[in-house]
Design a protein around this motif. Structure first.
Motif, PDB file in Angstrom:
ATOM      1  N   GLU A   1       0.837  -1.203   0.000  1.00  0.00           N
ATOM      2  CA  GLU A   1       0.000   0.000   0.000  1.00  0.00           C
ATOM      3  C   GLU A   1       0.873   1.254   0.000  1.00  0.00           C
ATOM      4  OE1 GLU A   1      -3.490   1.686   2.822  1.00  0.00           O
ATOM      5  OE2 GLU A   1      -3.511  -0.462   2.415  1.00  0.00           O
ATOM      6  N   THR A   2       1.371   1.591  -1.186  1.00  0.00           N
ATOM      7  CA  THR A   2       2.161   2.813  -1.340  1.00  0.00           C
ATOM      8  C   THR A   2       1.275   3.877  -1.961  1.00  0.00           C
ATOM      9  OG1 THR A   2       2.911   2.248  -3.570  1.00  0.00           O
ATOM     10  CG2 THR A   2       4.268   1.461  -1.730  1.00  0.00           C
ATOM     11  N   SER A   3       1.688   5.136  -1.852  1.00  0.00           N
ATOM     12  CA  SER A   3       0.880   6.211  -2.438  1.00  0.00           C
ATOM     13  C   SER A   3       0.809   6.044  -3.954  1.00  0.00           C
ATOM     14  CB  SER A   3       1.426   7.583  -2.058  1.00  0.00           C
ATOM     15  OG  SER A   3       2.761   7.716  -2.453  1.00  0.00           O
ATOM     16  N   LYS A   4       1.892   5.591  -4.572  1.00  0.00           N
ATOM     17  CA  LYS A   4       1.893   5.393  -6.028  1.00  0.00           C
ATOM     18  C   LYS A   4       0.867   4.325  -6.421  1.00  0.00           C
ATOM     19  CE  LYS A   4       4.689   3.866  -9.891  1.00  0.00           C
ATOM     20  NZ  LYS A   4       5.861   3.127 -10.311  1.00  0.00           N
ATOM     21  N   ASN A   5       0.864   3.193  -5.724  1.00  0.00           N
ATOM     22  CA  ASN A   5      -0.097   2.122  -6.031  1.00  0.00           C
ATOM     23  C   ASN A   5      -1.532   2.568  -5.776  1.00  0.00           C
ATOM     24  OD1 ASN A   5       1.922   0.360  -6.795  1.00  0.00           O
ATOM     25  ND2 ASN A   5       1.929  -0.773  -4.869  1.00  0.00           N
ATOM     26  N   GLU A   6      -1.758   3.289  -4.688  1.00  0.00           N
ATOM     27  CA  GLU A   6      -3.109   3.760  -4.367  1.00  0.00           C
ATOM     28  C   GLU A   6      -3.604   4.759  -5.416  1.00  0.00           C
ATOM     29  OE1 GLU A   6      -5.407   2.943  -1.717  1.00  0.00           O
ATOM     30  OE2 GLU A   6      -4.049   1.236  -1.784  1.00  0.00           O
ATOM     31  N   ILE A   7      -2.735   5.666  -5.848  1.00  0.00           N
ATOM     32  CA  ILE A   7      -3.112   6.647  -6.871  1.00  0.00           C
ATOM     33  C   ILE A   7      -3.413   5.947  -8.184  1.00  0.00           C
ATOM     34  CG2 ILE A   7      -2.218   8.541  -8.305  1.00  0.00           C
ATOM     35  CD1 ILE A   7      -0.760   9.535  -5.721  1.00  0.00           C
TER      36      ILE A   7
ATOM     37  N   TYR B   1      -4.356   2.819  -8.681  1.00  0.00           N
ATOM     38  CA  TYR B   1      -5.605   2.070  -8.571  1.00  0.00           C
ATOM     39  C   TYR B   1      -6.814   3.008  -8.572  1.00  0.00           C
ATOM     40  CZ  TYR B   1      -9.151  -1.204  -7.081  1.00  0.00           C
ATOM     41  OH  TYR B   1     -10.292  -1.963  -7.035  1.00  0.00           O
ATOM     42  N   HIS B   2      -6.715   4.128  -7.851  1.00  0.00           N
ATOM     43  CA  HIS B   2      -7.818   5.093  -7.797  1.00  0.00           C
ATOM     44  C   HIS B   2      -8.108   5.679  -9.186  1.00  0.00           C
ATOM     45  CE1 HIS B   2     -10.577   8.037  -6.215  1.00  0.00           C
ATOM     46  NE2 HIS B   2      -9.893   8.997  -6.815  1.00  0.00           N
ATOM     47  N   GLU B   3      -7.066   5.991  -9.936  1.00  0.00           N
ATOM     48  CA  GLU B   3      -7.264   6.515 -11.297  1.00  0.00           C
ATOM     49  C   GLU B   3      -8.006   5.502 -12.163  1.00  0.00           C
ATOM     50  OE1 GLU B   3      -3.268   7.493 -12.452  1.00  0.00           O
ATOM     51  OE2 GLU B   3      -3.369   9.496 -11.528  1.00  0.00           O
TER      52      GLU B   3
ATOM     53  N   ILE C   1     -17.095  -2.046 -11.785  1.00  0.00           N
ATOM     54  CA  ILE C   1     -15.844  -1.285 -11.832  1.00  0.00           C
ATOM     55  C   ILE C   1     -14.649  -2.223 -11.743  1.00  0.00           C
ATOM     56  CG2 ILE C   1     -14.403   0.360 -10.546  1.00  0.00           C
ATOM     57  CD1 ILE C   1     -17.033   1.891  -9.910  1.00  0.00           C
ATOM     58  N   ARG C   2     -14.699  -3.185 -10.854  1.00  0.00           N
ATOM     59  CA  ARG C   2     -13.570  -4.116 -10.708  1.00  0.00           C
ATOM     60  C   ARG C   2     -13.419  -5.000 -11.933  1.00  0.00           C
ATOM     61  NH1 ARG C   2     -14.205  -5.128  -4.301  1.00  0.00           N
ATOM     62  NH2 ARG C   2     -13.784  -2.959  -3.772  1.00  0.00           N
ATOM     63  N   ARG C   3     -14.527  -5.393 -12.530  1.00  0.00           N
ATOM     64  CA  ARG C   3     -14.472  -6.186 -13.766  1.00  0.00           C
ATOM     65  C   ARG C   3     -13.830  -5.360 -14.877  1.00  0.00           C
ATOM     66  NH1 ARG C   3     -19.668  -7.080 -14.157  1.00  0.00           N
ATOM     67  NH2 ARG C   3     -19.762  -8.628 -12.517  1.00  0.00           N
TER      68      ARG C   3
ATOM     69  N   CYS D   1     -12.998   3.721 -14.837  1.00  0.00           N
ATOM     70  CA  CYS D   1     -14.009   2.685 -15.039  1.00  0.00           C
ATOM     71  C   CYS D   1     -15.386   3.114 -14.537  1.00  0.00           C
ATOM     72  CB  CYS D   1     -13.576   1.385 -14.365  1.00  0.00           C
ATOM     73  SG  CYS D   1     -12.296   0.522 -15.304  1.00  0.00           S
ATOM     74  N   ASP D   2     -15.419   4.014 -13.562  1.00  0.00           N
ATOM     75  CA  ASP D   2     -16.696   4.525 -13.071  1.00  0.00           C
ATOM     76  C   ASP D   2     -17.437   5.267 -14.179  1.00  0.00           C
ATOM     77  OD1 ASP D   2     -18.706   5.028 -11.198  1.00  0.00           O
ATOM     78  OD2 ASP D   2     -17.776   6.905 -10.553  1.00  0.00           O
ATOM     79  N   HIS D   3     -16.690   5.858 -15.108  1.00  0.00           N
ATOM     80  CA  HIS D   3     -17.288   6.589 -16.227  1.00  0.00           C
ATOM     81  C   HIS D   3     -17.446   5.723 -17.473  1.00  0.00           C
ATOM     82  CE1 HIS D   3     -17.078  10.178 -13.858  1.00  0.00           C
ATOM     83  NE2 HIS D   3     -15.774  10.062 -13.708  1.00  0.00           N
ATOM     84  N   TYR D   4     -16.982   4.505 -17.411  1.00  0.00           N
ATOM     85  CA  TYR D   4     -17.109   3.552 -18.514  1.00  0.00           C
ATOM     86  C   TYR D   4     -18.595   3.322 -18.776  1.00  0.00           C
ATOM     87  CZ  TYR D   4     -16.593  -0.997 -20.904  1.00  0.00           C
ATOM     88  OH  TYR D   4     -16.651  -2.037 -21.788  1.00  0.00           O
TER      89      TYR D   4
END
Length: 121
Positions: A48-54, A56-58, A83-85, A63-66
């Motif tokens: 759980e690094t800031s780079k990985n979290e950013i 994943y969030h992006e 979203i996960r799919r 995908c939320d707008h997909y």
């Protein structure tokens, strides 16, 4: 009035009889309590690094707008599953497909999913 010694003996007997745990106790309807189920799923390491979290969030936001996920109600697990799919169909298949996330379920698989996504990038 009942004798206290008999009462203590009966209570002691009941406690000793069921000392192995609740698995031997009967519920109110006379049926045995179910044994705890073990839930197995593929586990992927996730740091759980800031780079990985950013990152994943992006992917989540994108995908939320997909189109397929945009029209699903934001309340409930249908949106989360969509979203996960979208983020990673292969990771979704490995971790969630056999037993999709359900309403009210605490998602113990999320970090494994994130680890899978980051590893497969």
């Amino acid at each position: 009035m009942p004798h206290p010694a008999i009462f203590v003996f009966v209570c002691s007997f009941i406690l000793l009889k069921y000392a192995n745990g609740y698995k031997d106790l009967h519920g109110l309807n006379g049926k045995m309590f179910p044994k705890a189920a073990t839930f197995n799923f593929p586990e992927y390491a996730y740091k759980e690094t800031s780079k990985n979290e950013i990152t994943y969030h992006e992917m989540e936001v994108e995908c939320d707008h997909y189109a397929e996920c945009a029209n699903i109600s934001p309340l409930g697990v249908a949106k989360i599953n969509c979203i996960r799919r979208c983020i990673s169909p292969s990771c979704y298949q490995d971790i969630y497909e056999f037993n999709e996330l359900e309403e009210g379920e605490i998602d113990a698989r999320l970090n494994s999913f994130k680890g899978c996504v980051i590893q497969r990038m």
